[in-house]
Motif scaffolding. Structure first.
Motif, PDB file in Angstrom:
ATOM      1  N   GLU A  81       0.832  -1.203   0.000  1.00 15.97           N
ATOM      2  CA  GLU A  81       0.000   0.000   0.000  1.00 15.97           C
ATOM      3  C   GLU A  81       0.867   1.253   0.000  1.00 15.97           C
ATOM      4  OE1 GLU A  81      -4.188  -0.518   2.063  1.00 15.97           O
ATOM      5  OE2 GLU A  81      -2.583  -0.962   3.479  1.00 15.97           O
ATOM      6  N   ARG A  82       1.947   1.204   0.742  1.00 14.31           N
ATOM      7  CA  ARG A  82       2.861   2.352   0.764  1.00 14.31           C
ATOM      8  C   ARG A  82       3.470   2.591  -0.606  1.00 14.31           C
ATOM      9  NH1 ARG A  82       6.206   2.067   6.554  1.00 14.31           N
ATOM     10  NH2 ARG A  82       4.441   2.765   7.851  1.00 14.31           N
ATOM     11  N   LEU A  83       3.852   1.513  -1.272  1.00 10.90           N
ATOM     12  CA  LEU A  83       4.478   1.667  -2.586  1.00 10.90           C
ATOM     13  C   LEU A  83       3.478   2.213  -3.599  1.00 10.90           C
ATOM     14  CD1 LEU A  83       7.067   1.375  -4.114  1.00 10.90           C
ATOM     15  CD2 LEU A  83       6.524  -1.016  -4.581  1.00 10.90           C
ATOM     16  N   TYR A  84       2.259   1.681  -3.576  1.00  9.84           N
ATOM     17  CA  TYR A  84       1.239   2.215  -4.476  1.00  9.84           C
ATOM     18  C   TYR A  84       0.847   3.629  -4.071  1.00  9.84           C
ATOM     19  CZ  TYR A  84       0.284  -1.676  -7.575  1.00  9.84           C
ATOM     20  OH  TYR A  84       0.387  -2.617  -8.565  1.00  9.84           O
ATOM     21  N   GLY A  85       0.871   3.917  -2.771  1.00 11.21           N
ATOM     22  CA  GLY A  85       0.598   5.274  -2.314  1.00 11.21           C
ATOM     23  C   GLY A  85       1.632   6.251  -2.840  1.00 11.21           C
ATOM     24  N   LEU A  86       2.906   5.848  -2.817  1.00  9.95           N
ATOM     25  CA  LEU A  86       3.976   6.692  -3.349  1.00  9.95           C
ATOM     26  C   LEU A  86       3.817   6.887  -4.855  1.00  9.95           C
ATOM     27  CD1 LEU A  86       7.075   5.296  -1.414  1.00  9.95           C
ATOM     28  CD2 LEU A  86       5.938   7.501  -1.060  1.00  9.95           C
ATOM     29  N   LEU A  87       3.402   5.832  -5.539  1.00 14.43           N
ATOM     30  CA  LEU A  87       3.191   5.924  -6.978  1.00 14.43           C
ATOM     31  C   LEU A  87       2.069   6.905  -7.283  1.00 14.43           C
ATOM     32  CD1 LEU A  87       3.640   4.982  -9.892  1.00 14.43           C
ATOM     33  CD2 LEU A  87       2.108   3.064  -9.431  1.00 14.43           C
ATOM     34  N   ASN A  88       0.959   6.772  -6.566  1.00 14.71           N
ATOM     35  CA  ASN A  88      -0.169   7.674  -6.790  1.00 14.71           C
ATOM     36  C   ASN A  88       0.214   9.115  -6.451  1.00 14.71           C
ATOM     37  OD1 ASN A  88      -2.967   8.043  -7.524  1.00 14.71           O
ATOM     38  ND2 ASN A  88      -3.380   8.436  -5.363  1.00 14.71           N
ATOM     39  N   TYR A  89       0.993   9.276  -5.380  1.00 21.18           N
ATOM     40  CA  TYR A  89       1.477  10.597  -4.986  1.00 21.18           C
ATOM     41  C   TYR A  89       2.276  11.226  -6.132  1.00 21.18           C
ATOM     42  CZ  TYR A  89       4.408  14.077  -2.630  1.00 21.18           C
ATOM     43  OH  TYR A  89       5.067  15.243  -2.296  1.00 21.18           O
ATOM     44  N   ALA A  90       3.194  10.453  -6.698  1.00 21.52           N
ATOM     45  CA  ALA A  90       4.041  10.973  -7.770  1.00 21.52           C
ATOM     46  C   ALA A  90       3.213  11.335  -9.002  1.00 21.52           C
ATOM     47  CB  ALA A  90       5.113   9.956  -8.132  1.00 21.52           C
ATOM     48  N   LEU A  91       2.212  10.506  -9.305  1.00 21.57           N
ATOM     49  CA  LEU A  91       1.360  10.789 -10.457  1.00 21.57           C
ATOM     50  C   LEU A  91       0.638  12.120 -10.289  1.00 21.57           C
ATOM     51  CD1 LEU A  91      -0.162   7.256 -11.112  1.00 21.57           C
ATOM     52  CD2 LEU A  91       1.269   8.553 -12.677  1.00 21.57           C
ATOM     53  N   ILE A  92       0.091  12.340  -9.101  1.00 21.86           N
ATOM     54  CA  ILE A  92      -0.611  13.602  -8.834  1.00 21.86           C
ATOM     55  C   ILE A  92       0.376  14.762  -8.873  1.00 21.86           C
ATOM     56  CG2 ILE A  92      -1.943  14.904  -7.123  1.00 21.86           C
ATOM     57  CD1 ILE A  92      -3.015  12.206  -6.116  1.00 21.86           C
ATOM     58  N   ASP A  93       1.552  14.554  -8.288  1.00 18.98           N
ATOM     59  CA  ASP A  93       2.546  15.623  -8.200  1.00 18.98           C
ATOM     60  C   ASP A  93       3.079  16.019  -9.576  1.00 18.98           C
ATOM     61  OD1 ASP A  93       3.786  17.341  -6.300  1.00 18.98           O
ATOM     62  OD2 ASP A  93       5.671  16.256  -6.524  1.00 18.98           O
ATOM     63  N   LEU A  94       3.055  15.077 -10.512  1.00 17.14           N
ATOM     64  CA  LEU A  94       3.579  15.343 -11.853  1.00 17.14           C
ATOM     65  C   LEU A  94       2.515  15.854 -12.820  1.00 17.14           C
ATOM     66  CD1 LEU A  94       5.885  12.217 -12.317  1.00 17.14           C
ATOM     67  CD2 LEU A  94       6.628  14.579 -11.987  1.00 17.14           C
ATOM     68  N   THR A  95       1.252  15.849 -12.386  1.00 21.03           N
ATOM     69  CA  THR A  95       0.175  16.299 -13.255  1.00 21.03           C
ATOM     70  C   THR A  95       0.425  17.752 -13.690  1.00 21.03           C
ATOM     71  OG1 THR A  95      -1.411  14.827 -12.183  1.00 21.03           O
ATOM     72  CG2 THR A  95      -2.313  16.675 -13.425  1.00 21.03           C
ATOM     73  N   ASP A  96       0.237  17.995 -14.971  1.00 24.86           N
ATOM     74  CA  ASP A  96       0.374  19.335 -15.549  1.00 24.86           C
ATOM     75  C   ASP A  96       1.810  19.862 -15.534  1.00 24.86           C
ATOM     76  OD1 ASP A  96      -2.371  19.400 -16.009  1.00 24.86           O
ATOM     77  OD2 ASP A  96      -2.773  20.262 -14.042  1.00 24.86           O
ATOM     78  N   LEU A  97       2.783  18.971 -15.324  1.00 25.29           N
ATOM     79  CA  LEU A  97       4.177  19.403 -15.402  1.00 25.29           C
ATOM     80  C   LEU A  97       4.527  19.706 -16.853  1.00 25.29           C
ATOM     81  CD1 LEU A  97       6.988  19.717 -14.000  1.00 25.29           C
ATOM     82  CD2 LEU A  97       7.406  17.322 -14.618  1.00 25.29           C
ATOM     83  N   ASN A  98       5.029  20.908 -17.092  1.00 29.72           N
ATOM     84  CA  ASN A  98       5.428  21.308 -18.434  1.00 29.72           C
ATOM     85  C   ASN A  98       6.669  20.515 -18.846  1.00 29.72           C
ATOM     86  OD1 ASN A  98       6.366  22.631 -20.742  1.00 29.72           O
ATOM     87  ND2 ASN A  98       5.832  24.661 -19.988  1.00 29.72           N
ATOM     88  N   PRO A  99       6.625  19.775 -19.973  1.00 27.93           N
ATOM     89  CA  PRO A  99       7.806  19.011 -20.407  1.00 27.93           C
ATOM     90  C   PRO A  99       9.053  19.879 -20.542  1.00 27.93           C
ATOM     91  CG  PRO A  99       5.881  18.400 -21.705  1.00 27.93           C
ATOM     92  CD  PRO A  99       5.476  19.598 -20.884  1.00 27.93           C
ATOM     93  N   LEU A 100       8.861  21.177 -20.750  1.00 31.06           N
ATOM     94  CA  LEU A 100       9.987  22.097 -20.865  1.00 31.06           C
ATOM     95  C   LEU A 100      10.838  22.084 -19.596  1.00 31.06           C
ATOM     96  CD1 LEU A 100      11.099  24.121 -22.931  1.00 31.06           C
ATOM     97  CD2 LEU A 100       9.778  25.915 -21.780  1.00 31.06           C
ATOM     98  N   TYR A 101      10.182  21.869 -18.462  1.00 36.90           N
ATOM     99  CA  TYR A 101      10.901  21.813 -17.185  1.00 36.90           C
ATOM    100  C   TYR A 101      11.967  20.721 -17.218  1.00 36.90           C
ATOM    101  CZ  TYR A 101      11.693  20.832 -12.212  1.00 36.90           C
ATOM    102  OH  TYR A 101      12.270  20.592 -10.989  1.00 36.90           O
ATOM    103  N   LEU A 102      11.600  19.551 -17.710  1.00 34.78           N
ATOM    104  CA  LEU A 102      12.544  18.439 -17.753  1.00 34.78           C
ATOM    105  C   LEU A 102      13.606  18.650 -18.834  1.00 34.78           C
ATOM    106  CD1 LEU A 102      10.174  15.364 -17.259  1.00 34.78           C
ATOM    107  CD2 LEU A 102      11.636  16.490 -15.573  1.00 34.78           C
ATOM    108  N   SER A 103      13.207  19.193 -19.966  1.00 29.80           N
ATOM    109  CA  SER A 103      14.179  19.384 -21.043  1.00 29.80           C
ATOM    110  C   SER A 103      15.233  20.414 -20.662  1.00 29.80           C
ATOM    111  CB  SER A 103      13.466  19.801 -22.338  1.00 29.80           C
ATOM    112  OG  SER A 103      12.881  21.080 -22.207  1.00 29.80           O
TER     113      SER A 103
END
Length: 203
Positions: A81-103
């Motif tokens: 549950e913790r691992l899936y919780g971390l995965l879900n957390y990361a998905l929400i945290d990355l939502t709407d991240l501009n790809p330009l940020y990573l590039s």
């Protein structure tokens, strides 16, 4: 029912929100000074270069994430549950991240190295501990190679963060989901898969 507020990311700082929306180069020093509550003179004195400031903002964001992870752990005792919780957390945290940020991130070597150091000193031990706990709880397969699986997960994360690997049109959160979700489910025992089913469906 778990508290939604406990399982979702706390808001990034105003500075990090600006970086995530506009990239690391577009915001002006005046805009960044404003997000930090500093005058332009104070800002330029404290952060002589954009690289210094991006590093400062990145390290602060790591601490935000660590605090959020502790809060998430208080609500989940089972490793899967913790691992899936971390995965879900990361998905929400990355939502709407501009790809330009990573590039643009790779144009700041010290910041990119900070990401690698964070993965090695924080994320790697975190994953190894969860895998160990999951095996003891009979939620993850006992025949997995913990060291190898940890390396694979971290390399997958690096692949997500590396510009040019995936088309810019694909949201970062969707890439993250597609890479990690099914791989982690494959590590589970039948009992672990049953426990993870609710989280898998939600993600």
């Amino acid at each position: 029912m778990k508290s939604t507020s406990a399982l979702t990311p706390s808001p990034p700082s105003a500075t990090m929100q600006l970086f995530r929306q506009a990239g690391l180069l577009a915001p002006t020093d005046a805009q960044l000074a404003q997000t930090e509550g500093l005058t332009s003179t104070e800002f330029s004195s404290r952060y002589p270069s954009r690289a210094d400031f991006v590093l400062h903002a990145t390290l602060a964001d790591f601490e935000r994430q660590k605090a959020d992870h502790l809060r998430l752990y208080e609500h989940y005792s089972a490793a899967v549950e913790r691992l899936y919780g971390l995965l879900n957390y990361a998905l929400i945290d990355l939502t709407d991240l501009n790809p330009l940020y990573l590039s643009e991130l790779v144009g700041f070597p010290k910041v990119w190295q900070a990401f690698q150091d964070h993965l090695a000193s924080y994320s790697s031990p975190q994953l190894q501990q969860l895998l160990n706990e999951g095996i003891r709880q009979k939620l993850f397969r006992s025949d997995i190679n913990i060291q190898l699986v940890t390396i694979i997960l971290l390399q997958q994360l690096t692949m997500v963060l590396t510009p040019g690997v995936f088309p810019a049109a694909i949201p970062v959160a969707e890439i993250f989901r597609s890479i990690f979700l099914y791989y982690i489910r494959g590590l589970c025992t039948e009992e672990g898969a049953r426990l993870a089913a609710e989280h898998f469906a939600r993600i």
